[in-house]
Design an enzyme around this catalytic site. Structure first.
Site, PDB file in Angstrom:
ATOM      1  N   HIS A 184      36.344  -2.567   2.703  1.00 23.66           N
ATOM      2  CA  HIS A 184      37.768  -2.323   2.451  1.00 23.66           C
ATOM      3  C   HIS A 184      38.392  -1.391   3.483  1.00 23.66           C
ATOM      4  O   HIS A 184      39.613  -1.263   3.555  1.00 23.66           O
ATOM      5  CB  HIS A 184      37.994  -1.797   1.030  1.00 23.66           C
ATOM      6  CG  HIS A 184      37.687  -0.345   0.822  1.00 23.66           C
ATOM      7  ND1 HIS A 184      36.554   0.103   0.189  1.00 23.66           N
ATOM      8  CD2 HIS A 184      38.386   0.762   1.148  1.00 23.66           C
ATOM      9  CE1 HIS A 184      36.566   1.418   0.133  1.00 23.66           C
ATOM     10  NE2 HIS A 184      37.673   1.848   0.719  1.00 23.66           N
ATOM     11  N   ASP A 226      32.002  -5.306  -1.385  1.00 19.50           N
ATOM     12  CA  ASP A 226      32.654  -4.321  -0.515  1.00 19.50           C
ATOM     13  C   ASP A 226      31.625  -3.636   0.378  1.00 19.50           C
ATOM     14  O   ASP A 226      31.213  -2.505   0.142  1.00 19.50           O
ATOM     15  CB  ASP A 226      33.383  -3.287  -1.384  1.00 19.50           C
ATOM     16  CG  ASP A 226      34.254  -2.350  -0.563  1.00 19.50           C
ATOM     17  OD1 ASP A 226      34.468  -2.633   0.641  1.00 19.50           O
ATOM     18  OD2 ASP A 226      34.725  -1.343  -1.120  1.00 19.50           O
ATOM     19  N   SER A 228      35.457   6.823   1.575  1.00 13.28           N
ATOM     20  CA  SER A 228      35.112   5.406   1.534  1.00 13.28           C
ATOM     21  C   SER A 228      34.117   5.053   2.635  1.00 13.28           C
ATOM     22  O   SER A 228      34.253   5.491   3.785  1.00 13.28           O
ATOM     23  CB  SER A 228      36.360   4.549   1.704  1.00 13.28           C
ATOM     24  OG  SER A 228      37.212   4.665   0.594  1.00 13.28           O
TER      25      SER A 228
END
Length: 367
Positions: free
Chosen positions: A153, A211, A315
Protein backbone atom coordinates in the site's frame (compact mmCIF):
# COMPACT_ATOMS: atom_id res chain seq x y z
CA UNK A 1 -7.36 -35.67 -15.66
CA UNK A 2 -9.53 -32.72 -14.61
CA UNK A 3 -8.82 -30.28 -11.81
CA UNK A 4 -6.50 -31.55 -9.08
CA UNK A 5 -6.83 -30.36 -5.49
CA UNK A 6 -4.08 -30.73 -2.91
CA UNK A 7 -6.65 -32.34 -0.61
CA UNK A 8 -7.10 -35.13 -3.16
CA UNK A 9 -3.38 -35.76 -3.10
CA UNK A 10 -3.47 -35.98 0.68
CA UNK A 11 -6.25 -38.56 0.69
CA UNK A 12 -4.53 -40.60 -1.99
CA UNK A 13 -1.26 -40.57 -0.10
CA UNK A 14 -2.57 -41.36 3.40
CA UNK A 15 -2.64 -45.11 2.96
CA UNK A 16 0.99 -45.21 1.91
CA UNK A 17 2.04 -42.94 4.78
CA UNK A 18 0.39 -44.76 7.67
CA UNK A 19 3.10 -45.56 10.20
CA UNK A 20 5.94 -44.12 8.13
CA UNK A 21 5.60 -40.32 8.14
CA UNK A 22 8.76 -38.23 7.83
CA UNK A 23 9.30 -35.49 10.38
CA UNK A 24 9.23 -31.87 9.19
CA UNK A 25 12.75 -30.72 8.28
CA UNK A 26 14.07 -34.26 7.88
CA UNK A 27 15.77 -35.65 4.81
CA UNK A 28 13.60 -37.56 2.35
CA UNK A 29 13.27 -38.69 -1.27
CA UNK A 30 10.79 -36.93 -3.55
CA UNK A 31 8.49 -38.37 -6.20
CA UNK A 32 11.27 -38.24 -8.79
CA UNK A 33 13.72 -40.11 -6.58
CA UNK A 34 15.74 -37.00 -5.71
CA UNK A 35 17.01 -36.21 -2.23
CA UNK A 36 15.18 -33.38 -0.50
CA UNK A 37 13.73 -31.99 2.72
CA UNK A 38 10.25 -32.54 4.17
CA UNK A 39 8.63 -29.06 4.23
CA UNK A 40 5.26 -27.34 3.75
CA UNK A 41 3.96 -27.66 0.20
CA UNK A 42 3.54 -23.87 0.16
CA UNK A 43 7.30 -23.46 0.52
CA UNK A 44 8.17 -25.84 -2.33
CA UNK A 45 8.01 -23.92 -5.59
CA UNK A 46 8.56 -26.91 -7.96
CA UNK A 47 5.63 -28.84 -6.49
CA UNK A 48 3.50 -25.68 -6.35
CA UNK A 49 4.13 -25.34 -10.09
CA UNK A 50 3.27 -29.01 -10.60
CA UNK A 51 -0.03 -28.60 -8.74
CA UNK A 52 -0.90 -25.59 -10.91
CA UNK A 53 0.00 -27.48 -14.06
CA UNK A 54 -2.22 -30.41 -13.02
CA UNK A 55 -5.09 -28.04 -12.26
CA UNK A 56 -4.89 -26.64 -15.79
CA UNK A 57 -4.36 -30.04 -17.45
CA UNK A 58 -0.86 -29.06 -18.59
CA UNK A 59 1.06 -31.36 -16.24
CA UNK A 60 3.09 -34.42 -17.24
CA UNK A 61 1.27 -37.78 -17.59
CA UNK A 62 2.77 -39.05 -14.32
CA UNK A 63 2.39 -35.70 -12.52
CA UNK A 64 -0.22 -36.91 -10.05
CA UNK A 65 1.92 -39.91 -9.12
CA UNK A 66 4.97 -37.66 -8.60
CA UNK A 67 2.96 -35.36 -6.36
CA UNK A 68 1.41 -38.23 -4.39
CA UNK A 69 4.80 -39.91 -3.84
CA UNK A 70 6.28 -36.56 -2.72
CA UNK A 71 3.90 -36.21 0.25
CA UNK A 72 6.01 -37.00 3.30
CA UNK A 73 3.69 -36.15 6.19
CA UNK A 74 -0.02 -35.63 6.83
CA UNK A 75 -0.80 -33.23 9.67
CA UNK A 76 -4.33 -32.91 11.04
CA UNK A 77 -6.10 -29.71 9.90
CA UNK A 78 -2.97 -28.49 8.08
CA UNK A 79 -1.63 -28.55 4.55
CA UNK A 80 0.50 -31.55 3.61
CA UNK A 81 4.26 -31.62 3.97
CA UNK A 82 6.13 -32.67 0.85
CA UNK A 83 9.61 -33.81 0.03
CA UNK A 84 11.10 -30.85 -1.81
CA UNK A 85 14.23 -31.55 -3.83
CA UNK A 86 17.26 -29.71 -2.48
CA UNK A 87 18.10 -28.42 -5.97
CA UNK A 88 14.53 -27.39 -6.70
CA UNK A 89 15.30 -23.70 -6.97
CA UNK A 90 13.00 -22.55 -4.15
CA UNK A 91 14.90 -19.32 -3.55
CA UNK A 92 16.14 -20.53 -0.17
CA UNK A 93 19.72 -20.41 -1.46
CA UNK A 94 19.38 -16.63 -1.85
CA UNK A 95 18.60 -16.10 1.83
CA UNK A 96 21.62 -15.10 3.94
CA UNK A 97 23.26 -17.74 6.11
CA UNK A 98 23.71 -15.10 8.83
CA UNK A 99 20.48 -13.26 9.61
CA UNK A 100 18.46 -11.83 12.47
CA UNK A 101 21.54 -11.26 14.63
CA UNK A 102 21.80 -8.06 16.67
CA UNK A 103 24.44 -6.62 18.97
CA UNK A 104 21.85 -6.46 21.77
CA UNK A 105 20.14 -9.33 23.56
CA UNK A 106 18.49 -7.41 26.40
CA UNK A 107 16.13 -4.66 25.26
CA UNK A 108 13.70 -2.38 27.05
CA UNK A 109 10.88 -1.85 24.58
CA UNK A 110 7.98 0.43 25.52
CA UNK A 111 7.46 3.01 22.80
CA UNK A 112 10.92 4.46 23.38
CA UNK A 113 14.07 5.33 21.46
CA UNK A 114 15.73 2.18 20.16
CA UNK A 115 19.39 1.51 21.06
CA UNK A 116 21.82 1.90 18.18
CA UNK A 117 22.43 -1.83 17.74
CA UNK A 118 18.88 -3.08 18.28
CA UNK A 119 17.48 -3.34 14.74
CA UNK A 120 20.24 -3.57 12.07
CA UNK A 121 17.79 -4.65 9.34
CA UNK A 122 15.60 -1.54 9.34
CA UNK A 123 15.01 0.33 6.08
CA UNK A 124 13.44 3.70 5.29
CA UNK A 125 11.72 4.56 2.01
CA UNK A 126 12.14 8.07 0.61
CA UNK A 127 9.70 9.39 -1.97
CA UNK A 128 7.29 12.13 -2.94
CA UNK A 129 3.78 12.54 -4.22
CA UNK A 130 3.18 14.65 -7.31
CA UNK A 131 3.69 18.33 -6.51
CA UNK A 132 4.82 17.57 -2.94
CA UNK A 133 8.29 17.72 -1.32
CA UNK A 134 10.27 14.56 -0.63
CA UNK A 135 9.55 12.79 2.63
CA UNK A 136 10.00 9.47 4.41
CA UNK A 137 6.96 7.53 3.22
CA UNK A 138 7.28 4.04 4.71
CA UNK A 139 9.48 1.58 6.50
CA UNK A 140 10.85 -1.74 5.35
CA UNK A 141 13.13 -4.56 6.36
CA UNK A 142 16.26 -5.95 4.71
CA UNK A 143 15.96 -9.71 3.98
CA UNK A 144 19.16 -10.08 1.99
CA UNK A 145 21.72 -7.65 0.62
CA UNK A 146 19.63 -6.99 -2.49
CA UNK A 147 16.00 -7.07 -1.27
CA UNK A 148 13.81 -5.07 1.12
CA UNK A 149 10.41 -6.35 2.24
CA UNK A 150 7.67 -3.74 2.73
CA UNK A 151 3.93 -3.09 2.29
CA UNK A 152 2.28 -2.84 -1.12
CA UNK A 153 0.00 0.00 0.00
CA UNK A 154 3.04 2.29 0.17
CA UNK A 155 2.80 2.43 -3.63
CA UNK A 156 -0.94 2.88 -4.12
CA UNK A 157 -1.63 4.46 -7.48
CA UNK A 158 -3.93 7.05 -5.87
CA UNK A 159 -0.96 8.43 -3.95
CA UNK A 160 1.11 8.71 -7.14
CA UNK A 161 4.25 8.15 -5.10
CA UNK A 162 7.59 8.38 -6.83
CA UNK A 163 10.05 6.24 -4.85
CA UNK A 164 13.44 7.95 -4.77
CA UNK A 165 15.64 5.61 -2.74
CA UNK A 166 15.84 3.24 0.21
CA UNK A 167 18.00 4.10 3.20
CA UNK A 168 19.76 1.25 4.97
CA UNK A 169 21.61 1.53 8.30
CA UNK A 170 19.78 4.60 9.65
CA UNK A 171 19.10 5.31 13.33
CA UNK A 172 18.96 9.05 14.07
CA UNK A 173 17.68 11.10 11.13
CA UNK A 174 19.28 14.40 12.13
CA UNK A 175 22.86 13.10 12.39
CA UNK A 176 25.19 12.22 9.53
CA UNK A 177 26.85 9.50 11.59
CA UNK A 178 25.10 7.77 14.47
CA UNK A 179 27.07 7.22 17.68
CA UNK A 180 26.10 5.87 21.09
CA UNK A 181 28.23 5.12 24.17
CA UNK A 182 31.41 5.65 22.21
CA UNK A 183 30.35 3.32 19.37
CA UNK A 184 29.76 4.82 15.94
CA UNK A 185 27.92 3.16 13.07
CA UNK A 186 28.95 3.34 9.41
CA UNK A 187 27.24 6.04 7.39
CA UNK A 188 23.72 5.21 6.24
CA UNK A 189 23.39 3.92 2.68
CA UNK A 190 20.96 5.52 0.22
CA UNK A 191 20.31 3.00 -2.55
CA UNK A 192 18.16 3.40 -5.67
CA UNK A 193 15.44 0.83 -6.35
CA UNK A 194 15.76 -1.27 -9.48
CA UNK A 195 12.35 -2.90 -9.26
CA UNK A 196 9.17 -2.64 -7.16
CA UNK A 197 7.52 -6.08 -6.97
CA UNK A 198 4.00 -5.73 -5.60
CA UNK A 199 1.95 -8.81 -4.86
CA UNK A 200 -0.09 -9.38 -8.04
CA UNK A 201 -3.31 -9.73 -6.03
CA UNK A 202 -2.82 -6.71 -3.79
CA UNK A 203 -6.15 -4.96 -3.17
CA UNK A 204 -8.19 -8.04 -4.12
CA UNK A 205 -10.63 -9.29 -2.97
CA UNK A 206 -10.46 -6.70 -0.17
CA UNK A 207 -8.94 -3.23 -0.03
CA UNK A 208 -5.73 -4.19 1.77
CA UNK A 209 -5.59 -7.91 1.00
CA UNK A 210 -2.15 -9.26 0.05
CA UNK A 211 -0.48 -6.08 1.32
CA UNK A 212 3.13 -7.03 0.68
CA UNK A 213 5.87 -5.93 -1.73
CA UNK A 214 9.54 -6.53 -2.46
CA UNK A 215 12.05 -3.88 -3.47
CA UNK A 216 15.04 -5.01 -5.50
CA UNK A 217 17.90 -2.61 -4.83
CA UNK A 218 20.01 -1.33 -7.73
CA UNK A 219 23.09 -2.76 -6.03
CA UNK A 220 23.66 -4.84 -2.87
CA UNK A 221 23.66 -3.09 0.49
CA UNK A 222 27.00 -3.16 2.26
CA UNK A 223 26.47 -5.51 5.18
CA UNK A 224 28.14 -4.98 8.55
CA UNK A 225 28.48 -7.61 11.32
CA UNK A 226 26.52 -5.53 13.85
CA UNK A 227 25.11 -2.45 12.10
CA UNK A 228 23.62 -3.80 8.84
CA UNK A 229 22.32 -7.36 9.08
CA UNK A 230 19.38 -8.90 7.14
CA UNK A 231 16.51 -10.26 9.22
CA UNK A 232 15.50 -13.93 9.00
CA UNK A 233 12.39 -15.08 7.15
CA UNK A 234 10.13 -17.60 8.93
CA UNK A 235 10.72 -20.31 6.32
CA UNK A 236 9.73 -23.96 6.72
CA UNK A 237 11.23 -25.65 8.61
CA UNK A 238 11.82 -22.80 11.11
CA UNK A 239 15.07 -24.35 12.38
CA UNK A 240 16.15 -21.50 14.63
CA UNK A 241 12.72 -20.06 15.31
CA UNK A 242 11.71 -22.88 17.65
CA UNK A 243 7.98 -22.34 17.09
CA UNK A 244 5.53 -22.44 14.21
CA UNK A 245 2.88 -20.05 12.90
CA UNK A 246 0.26 -21.81 15.04
CA UNK A 247 2.24 -20.71 18.10
CA UNK A 248 2.42 -16.99 17.19
CA UNK A 249 -0.72 -16.36 19.23
CA UNK A 250 0.06 -15.15 22.73
CA UNK A 251 3.63 -14.22 21.81
CA UNK A 252 4.88 -10.67 22.35
CA UNK A 253 6.53 -9.21 19.26
CA UNK A 254 8.72 -6.20 18.64
CA UNK A 255 7.80 -3.44 16.19
CA UNK A 256 10.13 -0.65 15.11
CA UNK A 257 9.96 2.40 12.88
CA UNK A 258 10.14 6.17 12.45
CA UNK A 259 6.36 6.60 12.25
CA UNK A 260 4.38 9.27 14.08
CA UNK A 261 4.52 9.24 17.89
CA UNK A 262 1.35 11.33 18.15
CA UNK A 263 -2.05 9.80 18.91
CA UNK A 264 -3.72 12.45 16.78
CA UNK A 265 -4.12 11.64 13.08
CA UNK A 266 -4.34 15.39 12.35
CA UNK A 267 -1.02 16.27 14.00
CA UNK A 268 1.56 13.59 13.18
CA UNK A 269 4.89 13.92 15.00
CA UNK A 270 7.84 12.27 13.27
CA UNK A 271 10.55 11.13 15.70
CA UNK A 272 14.21 11.80 15.03
CA UNK A 273 15.33 8.48 16.52
CA UNK A 274 14.17 4.99 15.54
CA UNK A 275 11.35 3.92 17.89
CA UNK A 276 10.61 0.46 19.29
CA UNK A 277 7.66 -1.09 21.08
CA UNK A 278 6.47 -4.47 22.36
CA UNK A 279 3.08 -5.64 21.06
CA UNK A 280 1.09 -8.76 21.97
CA UNK A 281 -0.10 -10.94 19.08
CA UNK A 282 -3.61 -12.15 19.79
CA UNK A 283 -6.97 -12.69 18.15
CA UNK A 284 -10.03 -11.43 20.01
CA UNK A 285 -13.21 -9.55 19.21
CA UNK A 286 -11.34 -6.52 17.83
CA UNK A 287 -9.24 -8.77 15.62
CA UNK A 288 -12.31 -10.58 14.34
CA UNK A 289 -13.78 -7.25 13.22
CA UNK A 290 -10.54 -6.21 11.53
CA UNK A 291 -10.32 -9.49 9.65
CA UNK A 292 -13.98 -9.60 8.66
CA UNK A 293 -13.24 -8.57 5.07
CA UNK A 294 -10.35 -11.03 4.60
CA UNK A 295 -11.40 -14.35 3.01
CA UNK A 296 -8.39 -16.09 4.54
CA UNK A 297 -7.65 -15.24 8.18
CA UNK A 298 -4.06 -16.42 7.76
CA UNK A 299 -3.27 -13.49 5.48
CA UNK A 300 -2.83 -11.19 8.48
CA UNK A 301 -1.85 -11.09 12.17
CA UNK A 302 -3.40 -8.86 14.84
CA UNK A 303 -1.13 -7.14 17.36
CA UNK A 304 -1.43 -4.38 19.94
CA UNK A 305 -4.37 -3.43 22.10
CA UNK A 306 -2.69 -2.19 25.28
CA UNK A 307 -2.38 1.49 24.41
CA UNK A 308 0.77 0.84 22.36
CA UNK A 309 0.75 0.77 18.61
CA UNK A 310 2.49 1.42 15.33
CA UNK A 311 1.28 4.55 13.54
CA UNK A 312 1.34 6.67 10.38
CA UNK A 313 4.74 6.29 8.72
CA UNK A 314 5.42 2.85 10.20
CA UNK A 315 3.75 1.13 7.23
CA UNK A 316 5.93 -1.56 5.71
CA UNK A 317 8.03 -1.92 8.84
CA UNK A 318 8.52 -5.27 10.57
CA UNK A 319 6.80 -7.13 13.37
CA UNK A 320 9.58 -9.23 14.87
CA UNK A 321 9.66 -12.40 16.95
CA UNK A 322 12.90 -13.71 18.42
CA UNK A 323 13.96 -17.25 19.18
CA UNK A 324 13.65 -18.43 22.77
CA UNK A 325 17.04 -17.12 23.85
CA UNK A 326 16.60 -13.81 22.03
CA UNK A 327 19.64 -14.10 19.79
CA UNK A 328 17.96 -14.19 16.38
CA UNK A 329 15.07 -12.13 14.96
CA UNK A 330 12.43 -13.20 12.42
CA UNK A 331 10.09 -10.91 10.51
CA UNK A 332 6.62 -12.41 11.03
CA UNK A 333 4.56 -9.36 10.10
CA UNK A 334 4.59 -6.27 7.90
CA UNK A 335 2.74 -3.20 9.22
CA UNK A 336 -0.40 -2.91 7.08
CA UNK A 337 -3.58 -1.39 8.55
CA UNK A 338 -4.00 0.49 11.84
CA UNK A 339 -6.70 2.44 13.69
CA UNK A 340 -7.31 6.10 12.79
CA UNK A 341 -6.26 7.11 16.30
CA UNK A 342 -3.02 5.31 17.12
CA UNK A 343 -2.45 3.58 20.43
CA UNK A 344 -5.97 3.67 21.85
CA UNK A 345 -6.91 1.06 24.41
CA UNK A 346 -8.73 -1.98 23.01
CA UNK A 347 -7.63 -1.33 19.44
CA UNK A 348 -5.27 -3.35 17.29
CA UNK A 349 -3.46 -3.11 14.00
CA UNK A 350 -3.19 -5.64 11.18
CA UNK A 351 0.16 -6.97 10.00
CA UNK A 352 0.62 -8.96 6.79
CA UNK A 353 1.50 -12.52 7.86
CA UNK A 354 4.95 -13.03 6.32
CA UNK A 355 4.97 -16.77 6.97
CA UNK A 356 1.97 -17.21 4.68
CA UNK A 357 3.72 -15.27 1.88
CA UNK A 358 7.16 -16.93 2.12
CA UNK A 359 6.55 -18.96 -1.09
CA UNK A 360 5.71 -15.76 -2.99
CA UNK A 361 8.80 -14.02 -1.59
CA UNK A 362 11.15 -16.87 -2.49
CA UNK A 363 9.63 -17.13 -5.97
CA UNK A 364 10.48 -13.49 -6.67
CA UNK A 365 14.06 -13.44 -5.40
CA UNK A 366 16.81 -13.61 -7.99
CA UNK A 367 20.60 -13.30 -7.78
Amino acid sequence: MGHVNVAVVVVAAMAALVGCQTQQGSSCVDGNGQAGTCISIRSCQPLQQLVQALRTNTGPPNGFQILRRSVCNIQINREPLVCCASSGGTGLDLLPKRCGVTGLVDRIVDGEDAPLLAWPWMALLRGKARGQPSTWICGGVLINARYVLTAAHCFKSIFQIELEFVRIGEHTLSTVQDCENGLCAPLAQDILVEQIIMHPEYGSPCKECNDIALLRLSHPAQLNPIHVVPICLPVDPPKDMEFSEEEFQGKVAYAAGWGSTSRSPLNPVTPDVLQQVLLPINEGNVCNQLKSGYPNRRWTLCAGGEGKDTCKGDSGGPLILSNKIGTKGFVVGITSVGPKVCGRQKTQALYTNVHFYVPWILKNLRP
